[in-house]
Write an enzyme that holds these catalytic residues in place. Structure first.
Site, PDB file in Angstrom:
ATOM      1  N   LYS A 165       0.826  -1.214   0.000  1.00  0.00           N
ATOM      2  CA  LYS A 165       0.000   0.000   0.000  1.00  0.00           C
ATOM      3  C   LYS A 165       0.860   1.264   0.000  1.00  0.00           C
ATOM      4  CE  LYS A 165      -1.971  -0.935   3.917  1.00  0.00           C
ATOM      5  NZ  LYS A 165      -1.477  -2.221   4.407  1.00  0.00           N
ATOM      6  N   ARG A 217      -9.280   0.770   8.980  1.00  0.00           N
ATOM      7  CA  ARG A 217      -8.820  -0.596   9.222  1.00  0.00           C
ATOM      8  C   ARG A 217      -9.853  -1.408   9.980  1.00  0.00           C
ATOM      9  NH1 ARG A 217      -2.966   0.142   9.012  1.00  0.00           N
ATOM     10  NH2 ARG A 217      -1.889  -1.829   9.228  1.00  0.00           N
ATOM     11  N   ARG A 220      11.810  -6.849   4.676  1.00  0.00           N
ATOM     12  CA  ARG A 220      11.763  -5.435   5.066  1.00  0.00           C
ATOM     13  C   ARG A 220      12.371  -5.252   6.463  1.00  0.00           C
ATOM     14  NH1 ARG A 220       6.074  -2.376   4.943  1.00  0.00           N
ATOM     15  NH2 ARG A 220       5.768  -3.229   7.016  1.00  0.00           N
ATOM     16  N   ARG A 234      12.082  -2.099  10.968  1.00  0.00           N
ATOM     17  CA  ARG A 234      10.865  -1.697  11.670  1.00  0.00           C
ATOM     18  C   ARG A 234      10.595  -2.669  12.813  1.00  0.00           C
ATOM     19  NH1 ARG A 234       5.642  -0.319   8.051  1.00  0.00           N
ATOM     20  NH2 ARG A 234       4.652  -1.492   9.714  1.00  0.00           N
ATOM     21  N   ARG A 293      -0.425  -9.402  13.084  1.00  0.00           N
ATOM     22  CA  ARG A 293      -0.982  -8.368  12.194  1.00  0.00           C
ATOM     23  C   ARG A 293      -1.848  -8.997  11.104  1.00  0.00           C
ATOM     24  NH1 ARG A 293       4.459  -6.060  10.813  1.00  0.00           N
ATOM     25  NH2 ARG A 293       3.509  -4.728   9.242  1.00  0.00           N
TER      26      ARG A 293
END
Ligand code: ADP
Length: 186
Positions: free
Chosen positions: A13, A88, A127, A133, A144
């Site tokens: 996204k 969300r 990532r 992160r 998640r």
């Protein structure tokens, strides 16, 4: 053009939102980015956000809607925006509808970027290595994903019923996916 990008964690996204921002010349609003910024500035919001984000949970709807309400008040967003990571949950979607209605406005399209779970886990672990992160570790990723299916995926039906949902295949190169999004947006 007022657009929402929908998709699970790691669906791409943020990447597509940056491209669409350039193409349509409209602002990109990422609630995840706003929370990460608050976090690195050490504000009260940031401290609270960190607890939820690191466990893979969503922040309470009223906090998120407060942030979005403030953004929607900015003149830059009057003529269009791309929301990424918001709404969300169903209450967030209902809240957004209300915020837009009071401003005499409405969403034009919701684009769902669909990617299979196995690919998402791979992408997010990669990532984690590159960006570091704190919420990109296997345990949080699984949480998640489960939060996505429970709380966010029902939005497809919500927007589908309104006739504004467009789905695109999220597998391929960044440019290929961008082209698919531009095509469904017409
Ligand atoms: P990703 O799409 O990769 O999961 P985001 O950057 O959109 O990541 O969001 C990271 C985290 O920030 C989420 O897991 C959640 O804790 C919090 N967050 C972001 N947007 C929202 C939202 N709309 N409602 C509640 N929590 C949110």
């Amino acid at each position: 053009m007022k657009i929402v990008l929908l998709g699970g964690p790691g669906a791409g996204k943020g990447t597509q939102a940056a491209k669409l921002k350039q193409h349509y010349e409209i602002p990109h609003v990422s609630t995840g980015e706003i929370l990460r910024e608050a976090r690195s500035s050490g504000t009260d919001l940031g401290k609270k956000a960190a607890e939820y984000m690191d466990s893979g949970k969503l922040l309470p709807d009223d906090i998120i809607l407060g942030i979005v309400d403030e953004r929607l008040g900015m003149p830059a967003l009057e003529n269009g925006f791309i929301f990424d990571g918001f709404p969300r949950t169903i209450p967030q979607a209902e809240g957004l509808d209300e915020l837009l209605v009071t401003r005499g406005s409405a969403l034009d399209a919701v684009v769902s970027i669909d990617v299979p779970d196995e690919i998402v886990v791979e992408r997010l672990l990669k990532r984690a290595e590159i960006e570091g992160r704190p919420d990109d570790n296997r345990e949080t990723i699984e949480e998640r994903l489960s939060v996505y299916y429970k709380q966010t995926e029902p939005l497809k039906e919500y927007y589908g019923a309104r006739g504004i949902l467009k789905s695109v295949d999220g597998l391929g190169t960044v440019e290929e996916i961008l082209d698919r999004i531009k095509t469904v947006l017409g």
